[in-house]
Write an enzyme that holds these catalytic residues in place. Structure first.
Site, PDB file in Angstrom:
ATOM      1  N   ASP A   1     -16.263 -15.037   7.504  1.00  0.00           N
ATOM      2  CA  ASP A   1     -16.158 -16.512   7.805  1.00  0.00           C
ATOM      3  C   ASP A   1     -17.034 -17.164   7.693  1.00  0.00           C
ATOM      4  O   ASP A   1     -15.660 -18.423   7.882  1.00  0.00           O
ATOM      5  CB  ASP A   1     -15.669 -15.500   9.598  1.00  0.00           C
ATOM      6  CG  ASP A   1     -14.549 -14.183   9.086  1.00  0.00           C
ATOM      7  OD1 ASP A   1     -13.860 -14.520   9.575  1.00  0.00           O
ATOM      8  OD2 ASP A   1     -15.290 -13.515  10.132  1.00  0.00           O
TER       9      ASP A   1
ATOM     10  N   ILE B   1     -21.428  -9.797  13.018  1.00  0.00           N
ATOM     11  CA  ILE B   1     -21.849 -10.795  14.166  1.00  0.00           C
ATOM     12  C   ILE B   1     -22.499  -9.788  15.436  1.00  0.00           C
ATOM     13  O   ILE B   1     -22.883  -8.207  14.841  1.00  0.00           O
ATOM     14  CB  ILE B   1     -20.339 -10.110  14.869  1.00  0.00           C
ATOM     15  CG1 ILE B   1     -20.221 -10.640  16.583  1.00  0.00           C
ATOM     16  CG2 ILE B   1     -19.809  -9.218  15.287  1.00  0.00           C
ATOM     17  CD1 ILE B   1     -19.223 -11.332  17.216  1.00  0.00           C
TER      18      ILE B   1
ATOM     19  N   GLU C   1     -15.057  -6.176   9.061  1.00  0.00           N
ATOM     20  CA  GLU C   1     -14.221  -5.797  10.209  1.00  0.00           C
ATOM     21  C   GLU C   1     -13.388  -4.799   9.793  1.00  0.00           C
ATOM     22  O   GLU C   1     -12.913  -4.473  11.332  1.00  0.00           O
ATOM     23  CB  GLU C   1     -13.202  -7.324  10.306  1.00  0.00           C
ATOM     24  CG  GLU C   1     -13.863  -8.019  11.653  1.00  0.00           C
ATOM     25  CD  GLU C   1     -14.728  -9.321  10.043  1.00  0.00           C
ATOM     26  OE1 GLU C   1     -14.881 -10.635  10.625  1.00  0.00           O
ATOM     27  OE2 GLU C   1     -14.863  -9.040   9.026  1.00  0.00           O
TER      28      GLU C   1
END
Length: 270
Positions: free
Chosen positions: A124, A66, A144
């Protein structure tokens, strides 16, 4: 084919190649990525000419996860009222989850070709694909945990069914890097190649083999595999009986049988 900010999409010989196209940012997932991937996989699902998808990353890396700028935007959703802040964050997380649900629920098989970084949100993403392939120097990490958060876009839900619960916990709790050979050993990827060129050539060959099969049979097989993640064996047997009561009437079955008996290559309609 429309122009996308975060992707490049090509359709050749029944294979849709969907490439994350931000190499200068290590293919980090910006706001355009999350909306465009839903649009792309909706197109894949609706387009009969597409038989299979190859998901790749432009440049040296598949994806570094991300975009940090997007995380900063999420921080702006936090206000003084805890309830309202939680509601806004929950809505945002569900929006992001929908992007990878679109990949998971796509009726066509999705093959991920991974080189370089595959970190955080990229895990993911590949967990939502049907099969994963990599270069030996690919680096995987559930990153994460090192950012002070739990992965929330599908890794913790899908990965145990791919690599097993114990290994998933080890990677999720430590955030350690896994390279291509170990990724193959634990079942995260099916096969590894030495170079990116060999990887893409190998994955495209597999995609072409799948694209030559009956699309009715491929879609039924994927639907049954996906259904069985969340149901008992008896439920799955009942479902396939009902499904095939219709699908066995397809001309694909007769074409496949005739080709097998005559030792010819079958040609199936889209």
């Amino acid at each position: 084919m429309p122009d996308y900010q975060a992707f490049r999409v090509e359709l050749t010989d029944k294979i849709a190649t969907v490439t994350i196209n931000r190499p200068e940012k290590r293919n980090a997932m910006n706001s355009a990525f999350w909306s465009e991937i839903i649009e792309i996989f909706d197109w894949v699902d609706r387009t009969d000419e597409v038989r299979v998808v190859v998901l790749a990353g432009a440049g040296e890396h598949f994806s570094s996860g991300i975009d940090l700028g997007l995380l900063a935007q999420a921080a702006n959703l936090v206000g003084k009222d805890v309830g309202r802040s939680a509601e806004a964050l929950r809505r945002k997380i569900l929006e992001l989850q929908a992007s990878f649900n679109a990949v998971d629920r796509c009726r066509k098989p999705v093959l991920a070709a991974i080189q370089g970084y595959c970190l955080g949100g990229a895990i993911d993403l590949i967990a939502a694909c049907d099969m994963r392939y990599a270069t030996r120097d690919a680096q995987f990490s559930i990153k994460e945990i090192d950012m002070g958060m739990a992965a929330d876009v599908g890794t913790l839900q899908r990965l145990p069914r791919i690599i097993g619960d114990g290994m998933m916990r080890e990677l999720a709790f430590t955030g350690r890097h896994v390279h291509g050979d170990e990724a193959q050993r634990i079942g995260l990827v099916n096969r590894v190649w030495d170079t990116q060129a060999q990887l893409l050539e190998g994955v495209m060959q597999l995609a072409a083999e799948i694209a030559a099969k009956s699309p009715i049979a491929i879609r039924g097989t994927k639907e049954m595999i996906r259904y069985m993640r969340d149901h008992r064996v008896d439920d799955g047997l009942e479902y396939i009986a009902t499904w095939n009561a219709a699908m066995l009437q397809s001309s694909d079955l007769r074409i496949a049988m005739a080709a097998h008996m005559s030792k010819q290559k079958p040609e199936f309609a889209d």
